[in-house]
Structures are given as C-alpha cells and as structure tokens.
Scaffold this active site. Structure first.
Site, PDB file in Angstrom:
ATOM      1  N   ASP A 188       0.880  -1.164   0.000  1.00 11.71           N
ATOM      2  CA  ASP A 188       0.000   0.000   0.000  1.00 11.71           C
ATOM      3  C   ASP A 188       0.917   1.212   0.000  1.00 11.71           C
ATOM      4  OD1 ASP A 188      -1.681   2.109   0.459  1.00 11.71           O
ATOM      5  OD2 ASP A 188      -2.859   1.126   2.009  1.00 11.71           O
ATOM      6  N   HIS A 189       1.015   1.889  -1.149  1.00 14.65           N
ATOM      7  CA  HIS A 189       2.020   2.942  -1.280  1.00 14.65           C
ATOM      8  C   HIS A 189       1.785   4.108  -0.328  1.00 14.65           C
ATOM      9  CE1 HIS A 189      -1.086   4.554  -4.049  1.00 14.65           C
ATOM     10  NE2 HIS A 189      -0.640   5.720  -3.651  1.00 14.65           N
ATOM     11  N   HIS A 251      -5.976   2.029   1.860  1.00 20.83           N
ATOM     12  CA  HIS A 251      -5.391   3.299   2.316  1.00 20.83           C
ATOM     13  C   HIS A 251      -6.004   3.784   3.622  1.00 20.83           C
ATOM     14  CE1 HIS A 251      -3.438   3.284  -1.424  1.00 20.83           C
ATOM     15  NE2 HIS A 251      -4.246   4.036  -2.135  1.00 20.83           N
TER      16      HIS A 251
END
Length: 504
Positions: A188-189, A251
């Site tokens: 999850d960037h 996110h």
C-alpha cells in the site's frame, strides 16, 4: 521498522508488467532515488517482464526516457549508466510457463553470474489482480519461489488485493498453497509516505501526546482522502470498483489502524501488525440498518474547478451512461475497545472534490467553560491535531490563546510543522521505503493476510446493501464541492462538522 543497515542486500528485482504505467512513473524512479541516496548495493539488477517482445536495448531506451521525465531536473548521467548496465528484459505470454518462465529462469542465472549476486530474488507483480495467483504459481513451478541455501524469494502484490471478502480469502488461499506468508508483501504505497510512518513516532516517541490519545480527551477523529482529479483514463476499471473498494479497505483503514492502535511491544513487523489487526477486528460490523444511517455514497456531476468546467462521472470515457458506481464514500466507524469507546471515527474519500489533500484530524473535547463565564469569551477554541499526509506533509496543533488587549478574549492559533521547511525537500515517489523494506525483509508496512480479510469483512456488508439498493439520486454532488450534503448530515446529526481546508 528499526533498520540499522544502510544498503539493501544484493538481489535481483523482477518486475511483471514492466512496460506499464506504474513501472515508469513509480518503480524505476523509486529505484533511482534509492541508488542516489546510497541504499542499493552494487550487486543489484532489474529484470523487466512484459507481454511485449522487446530487446533489452529498446526496453532501456524507454525506461531512460521515463526517468528523465519523472525523476525531474538534474538526472545523474553516471547513475543512468549504472542502471543501464544492470537492467534486462524478456517478454512473452504470461500463461506460457514452457517458454516465458524458462526464459526468466535462464536470464536470472546469467544475471546472477555476471553481477555476482546470490540468488536473492523479489518479484513485483504490477499486473491486474487476476494474474497474481497464476503468475506466482508459474514462478513456483519453475523452481523460482523456493528458498534454499540461505537465499530468499519475496513477492510484492499491488492493490487491489481482492474485490470483496470472498475474493480476498480465495486469493490468500491460492497464494498460501505455493508461498509462505513471510514471502508475501501486500503493498500500500500510502504507507511509504513520511508522515504516515511518522504517526508511530509522533504517538509513541513523545510523552506529551500518548496520555491524552484516548476516549477521555478525544471527541472524535476524521480521516479524509480527497482528490481533485476525476477518474481520468481509468473509467473501465473504476466503474467496476468505486470509491469504497478503491480506497477504504487499504489506504484509509491503514490510517485508521495506525491512529488507533495500542503501543506495540517493539517495531518488529508482526508486533506492529498484531496491534493493527486488533483495531480492524474491534471495528463494529455494519448491519443493513447501520449501512443506511452510518454510510454515505456520492457520484460527481458537472461542476467548475479553477475556472474550468468539468463533466459528470457518467459522461467519462468507458463509464456506463446510467452508472451507479460511487465516486465518494463516507463512513462512521465505531471501535469497540477500552481506548476508543464512544469515540466515532469519520472517514471519507472522493474524486473531483474542492482540494487534493489527505489528513487525519484528532479533535479533542472542549475544556470546561466555567472559568470564562464572566468574560467576553462566548465559546472556547477546541484543540485539535491535524496530521497532513499530502500534498504538504506536516503536523498542525490548533489551540486557543489570549488576544492582546486589556480584556480577556481568545483567538485560535495554529502551530505548524512542515517537513520540507524543517528537513528540506526529499524527492520521493512513496515507493522507496517499501521497496527497500522488501529487500531487507522488513514487512512492517505491508498488510498481512488476516488484516486484508478483516478489512474486507468490514466493507463487504456495505457493498452488499449498496448493490441491493441502487442509488436513486446520482449524481448528487458538484465537481469542485466537498461532496454530497448527506455527508455533512452524517456528522451534523452528532453535532459535528467536517474540517475542510477550503470552504466551498
């Protein structure tokens, strides 16, 4: 999270989907930044794998142009040459384990010998999710997933990891048949952003905040992920996903867990993730009745932003003319544990909103008014901490102070900390930390199987109700606004309101 080593271990990165958008915009620029900062070992190489059959020279020519575009001014020519000497490509049909994957195996052996790299490989699947299990199985069948002689094999999977609870469980089960959980890195960037990582340091490294980080002092928490952009060229994907699937199980729930979790016993990966998982399991499940009263969905219509006119979602490319896909979602979450009992967490995300920003707002309870009842102060300023995640990373403390003059009056004051002003600007894609962590085997910032399934377990009942009762009022917010009126009503019924950085 407690790395002490400066450089990653010697290894080969294999990128499936190497000719795609993610590779050119994020992965190669992130590798370049890591190398520039001295985090990549000299014994390092990249193998790109795509469906196109290209010569390595042609692939590198494309990557070189992309680096010049996305890294920005001042690209180091020596570093570009360093990467060129370590970048390879092979292409073919991802379903063909008789040729493509044998070519990959042969190329890996040649690369390891040429660059004196021990057989440490990590595979980045920048592919559609439906290929995750299939590609991983073929890697395994060709003997490229087995960890022997002290060498490691790791797999990074891009989001979305499933599209509901059932599909996430199925994908986890398929991967765990061929891999160990310790080999799987679900990325999850958002967790690569400095301010997200700083939440743990801010909370647990400063004794002035942790004692008040609970139901006794906190009134509520707001988490906002707002985007000015619409769906752009992603209409085909987005119309099958929507805002809820696209943003909340990954996110936003990551931000919820980092904000709400108990102190871990250490910064070891599983110690941190155990506490995050406890929060996900403590979030009250949504009954069908809850979905009607504690969730809001929206879809953008026509509107004006920055003096430009924007069209409605239903008129975007590859979107159905009568689409009921939501481009906005807001939820009221309740966490059933001792720390957060009766403290609502309001979360929202949407496209074509008034401003691009991601932030966490911790709103504290009002101080007693009795002391000020005979003064001109009509109401007290409530304290809040705002953690800004993007685009400007930093932290704001909002409090009240006496205004100058002979009478007692109060004004609101903001005390700001900005990462760029204090530490200087660091060029980052958000992927640098995550790629480095995978290379050194630190899974702290990656989701575990139980976390993924717990997240989908919260979201799936909402999806079921929304699917059973299609929205009848879409589009219900203008492009350039802060979303549908129902989202404001969600907080207003509790006597609260959203904190918007731009009132519109």
């Amino acid at each position: 999270m407690s790395q002490t080593q400066k450089k990653a271990e010697p290894c080969v990165m294999v990128i499936f989907g190497a000719t795609g958008d993610l590779t050119k915009r994020k992965l190669f620029p992130a590798l370049y930044n890591l190398a520039k900062q001295g985090f990549l070992p000299d014994n390092f190489a990249v193998i790109g794998v795509g469906r196109q059959e290209l010569e390595t020279a042609d692939f590198w020519s494309k990557i070189s142009a992309d680096l010049n575009e996305f890294v920005g001014a001042g690209v180091d020519k020596n570093l570009i040459k360093w990467f060129q000497d370590r970048t390879y490509y092979t292409g073919g049909d991802f379903d063909d384990d008789k040729k493509l994957f044998k070519d990959i195996k042969t190329l890996l052996a040649e690369v390891c010998e040429k660059h004196q790299i021990p057989e440490n490989f990590f595979y980045y699947l920048a592919t559609p999710p439906q290929l995750f299990a299939n590609v991983s199985e073929k890697i395994s069948k060709n003997g490229l997933a087995k960890q022997t002689n002290g060498n490691w094999r790791r797999f990074i999977y891009e989001k979305p990891f499933g599209r509901d609870l059932e599909s996430a469980r199925k994908l986890n089960a398929e991967l765990l048949k061929i891999l160990d959980e310790s080999q799987i890195y679900r990325i999850d960037h958002y967790l690569g952003k400095e301010t997200v990582q700083n939440i743990l340091v801010f909370r647990f490294g400063n004794s002035i905040f942790e004692p008040i980080w609970n139901r006794n002092y906190v009134d509520h928490v707001q988490i906002t992920v707002a985007e000015k952009l619409g769906v752009e060229s992603r209409g085909g994907y987005y119309d099958t996903a929507g805002a809820l699937r696209d943003m909340i199980p990954n996110h936003i729930f990551q931000l919820v867990t980092l904000t709400a979790m108990e102190p871990p016993v250490s910064f070891e990966a599983d110690a941190v993730r155990n506490e995050q998982a406890k929060i996900l399991h403590a979030i009250q499940p949504f009954s069908p009745e809850d979905v009607l009263h504690k969730t809001v969905r929206g879809q953008y219509g026509d509107g004006v932003m920055d003096e430009k006119t924007f069209t409605s979602y239903r008129r975007e490319e590859n979107v159905a003319a009568e689409s009921n896909t939501e481009t906005y979602a807001a939820l009221k979450l309740s966490i059933d544990n001792w720390r957060w009992a009766n403290v609502p967490f309001y979360v929202r995300t949407g496209k074509h909103l008034a401003e691009k920003h991601t932030e966490i707002v911790v709103q504290f309870k009002k101080a007693p008014f009795m002391l000020f009842r005979d003064t001109p102060i009509e109401r007290l300023t409530t304290n809040r901490i705002v953690i800004h995640i993007q685009p400007d990373e930093g932290i704001t403390l909002h409090f009240g102070a006496k205004t100058p003059g002979p009478i007692v009056n109060m004004g609101a004051v903001d005390m700001d900390f900005n990462y760029v002003e204090f530490f200087g600007e660091t060029i980052s894609t958000g992927y640098e930390r995550l790629l480095f962590d995978c290379m050194i085997g630190d899974a702290t910032l990656f989701q575990r199987a139980d976390m993924v399934e717990a997240s989908w377990g919260i979201v799936s009942p909402i999806l079921d109700v929304w699917h059973a009762i299609p929205a009848r009022d879409f589009p219900n917010y203008e492009s350039g606004s802060w979303g549908p009126a129902e989202a404001d009503a969600l907080l207003a019924q509790d006597g609260r309101k959203w904190k918007n950085t731009v009132e519109k």
